[in-house]
Design a protein around this motif. Structure first.
Motif, short mmCIF file in Angstrom:
data_model
loop_
_atom_site.label_atom_id
_atom_site.label_comp_id
_atom_site.label_asym_id
_atom_site.label_seq_id
_atom_site.Cartn_x
_atom_site.Cartn_y
_atom_site.Cartn_z
N THR A 2 0.81 -1.31 0.07
CA THR A 2 -0.01 0.06 0.06
C THR A 2 0.71 1.27 0.24
OG1 THR A 2 -2.13 0.72 0.77
CG2 THR A 2 -0.42 0.39 2.56
N TYR A 13 14.11 12.97 7.08
CA TYR A 13 12.66 13.15 6.18
C TYR A 13 12.63 14.82 6.05
CZ TYR A 13 8.81 14.31 3.65
OH TYR A 13 7.65 14.96 3.04
N SER A 21 8.53 20.68 1.46
CA SER A 21 7.10 20.47 1.39
C SER A 21 6.13 21.83 2.27
CB SER A 21 6.42 19.18 1.76
OG SER A 21 6.70 18.90 3.02
N GLY A 44 -1.55 11.25 4.08
CA GLY A 44 -0.19 11.08 3.87
C GLY A 44 0.49 12.47 4.55
N ASP A 67 -1.48 9.23 8.18
CA ASP A 67 -0.27 8.83 7.59
C ASP A 67 -0.09 7.15 7.75
OD1 ASP A 67 2.17 10.24 5.94
OD2 ASP A 67 2.79 8.23 6.98
N PHE A 72 5.79 8.85 11.14
CA PHE A 72 5.31 10.25 11.07
C PHE A 72 3.98 10.64 11.78
CE2 PHE A 72 7.19 9.74 6.50
CZ PHE A 72 8.09 10.63 6.62
N ALA A 92 -4.44 5.40 2.71
CA ALA A 92 -4.90 6.12 1.74
C ALA A 92 -6.00 5.48 0.74
CB ALA A 92 -4.11 6.85 0.94
N LEU A 108 -0.34 15.79 -0.44
CA LEU A 108 0.68 16.63 -0.85
C LEU A 108 1.96 15.55 -0.91
CD1 LEU A 108 2.10 19.49 -1.87
CD2 LEU A 108 2.38 19.71 0.74
C1 LIG Z 1 6.85 12.31 0.66
S1 LIG Z 1 6.04 11.96 1.83
C2 LIG Z 1 5.14 13.65 2.16
C3 LIG Z 1 4.67 13.99 3.58
C4 LIG Z 1 3.72 15.19 3.58
N1 LIG Z 1 2.47 15.27 3.06
C5 LIG Z 1 4.45 16.30 3.06
O1 LIG Z 1 4.10 16.98 2.02
O2 LIG Z 1 5.69 16.78 3.66
C6 LIG Z 1 4.82 10.78 1.47
C7 LIG Z 1 4.24 10.39 2.56
O3 LIG Z 1 3.18 9.40 2.19
C8 LIG Z 1 2.67 8.69 3.06
N2 LIG Z 1 2.03 7.45 2.44
C9 LIG Z 1 2.66 6.69 1.44
N3 LIG Z 1 1.56 5.48 1.06
C10 LIG Z 1 0.55 6.05 2.06
C11 LIG Z 1 -0.49 5.04 2.13
N4 LIG Z 1 -0.91 4.36 1.39
N5 LIG Z 1 -1.42 5.56 3.00
C12 LIG Z 1 -1.17 7.01 3.82
N6 LIG Z 1 -0.02 7.50 3.82
C13 LIG Z 1 0.95 7.10 2.73
C14 LIG Z 1 4.21 8.19 3.60
O4 LIG Z 1 4.33 7.53 4.78
C15 LIG Z 1 4.88 9.60 3.76
O5 LIG Z 1 4.49 10.35 5.00
#
Ligand SMILES: C[S@@+](CC[C@H](N)C(=O)[O-])C[C@H]1O[C@@H](n2cnc3c(N)ncnc32)[C@H](O)[C@@H]1O
Length: 266
Positions: A2, A13, A21, A44, A67, A72, A92, A108
């Motif tokens: 997922t 991070y 971000s 997320g 998330d 996180f 998600a 995002l």
């Molecule tokens: C690049 S980070 C972005 C975090 C934040 N939105 C930002 O802009 O800083 C990607 C995020 O997506 C989350 N993520 C990835 N797959 C996910 C899923 N299936 N459900 C929920 N969160 C997810 C990751 O754990 C991570 O925190």
């Protein structure tokens, strides 16, 4: 699977991406729209760059950040002092909310890490009321991130593993022109528009760029952690050379473009 996101440490991070971000979040909110008294879902949420930026944009009634990664969730909870904000763990692709529970759902820099992207967009639509908005943004890894391409192209010249990393990285889900829009339209969203958002990432030095990657964060970090000592020394030196570009080490600034997409729930 997922989530394909590789994360060890919330501080790592933050240095790798969270600080950028935060810059992107206000542009994304302006694109997605927001109004007083709304309930917003941040899918997320990571360390909370978007969640916390939302509070400055309108007098919202509630913001929920979810998330997949517990590291996180813990960090965003630790940062949160606002009773209107709730942070929780969730996927998600299987959002733990009733139909129509929010006015907007936003993601995002997330959809490209979700292999079942269409399912995630479908869920973002399901939890938003009729007339509400679903919005998402992802980096344009192929054509919009010269700093990242500099590192990837350098690693690709050093061996097959680097080439494969670059090939995967440049074609993650929803990154090609029109791809996110097609996904939104296929999920039944109306009035779908796709746009581009640009910020600069400003580094103080090579180490400012490379340290979180050297510590194993993100997709590049996972790759460099897999190298043996000799390969790793070559990679570090080659990327440093590309960063410096013939000048002494010091500040460098890179433009970065994200695709952004929004649609209305019918
Ligand atoms: C690049 S980070 C972005 C975090 C934040 N939105 C930002 O802009 O800083 C990607 C995020 O997506 C989350 N993520 C990835 N797959 C996910 C899923 N299936 N459900 C929920 N969160 C997810 C990751 O754990 C991570 O925190």
């Amino acid at each position: 699977m997922t989530s394909s996101f590789n994360v060890h440490d919330a501080a790592g991070y933050e240095q790798l991406m969270g600080r950028w971000s935060k810059r992107l979040a206000p542009l994304f909110i302006d694109f997605a729209g927001v109004a007083d008294n709304e309930r917003i879902l941040d899918v997320g949420c990571g360390n909370g760059s978007l969640t916390f930026a939302l509070t400055g944009k309108a007098n919202l009634s509630a913001i929920v950040g979810i998330d997949y990664a517990p590291v996180f969730v813990a960090e965003a909870m630790r940062r949160n002092g606002d009773p209107k904000i709730t942070i929780r763990q969730g996927d998600a692709c299987d959002l733990p909310f009733e139909d129509g529970a929010f006015d907007r759902s936003m993601a995002l820099l997330v959809l490209h890490f979700v292999p079942e992207t269409a399912k995630a967009v479908g869920e973002m639509r399901r939890v938003v009321r009729r007339g509400g908005v679903v919005a998402a943004a992802v980096w344009d890894h192929l054509g919009g991130m010269p700093g990242m391409r500099m590192m990837l192209d350098t690693l690709a010249t050093l061996g097959e593993g680097g080439r494969q990393l670059r090939n995967r990285y440049c074609f993650q889900p929803t990154m090609q022109p029109g791809e996110m829009k097609r996904t939104f339209v296929a999920q039944g969203l109306l009035g779908v528009t796709e746009s581009q958002l640009m910020i600069r990432m400003d580094y103080q030095s090579f180490d400012d760029l490379w340290a979180p990657i050297a510590a194993g964060e993100g997709p590049l970090g996972k790759f460099v952690a897999s190298l043996d000592a000799a390969e790793r020394a070559r990679a570090d030196a080659a990327v440093r050379d590309a960063y410096q570009a013939g000048r002494p080490d010091g500040p460098r600034s890179f433009a970065n473009v994200a695709w952004a997409c929004r649609g209305i729930v019918p």
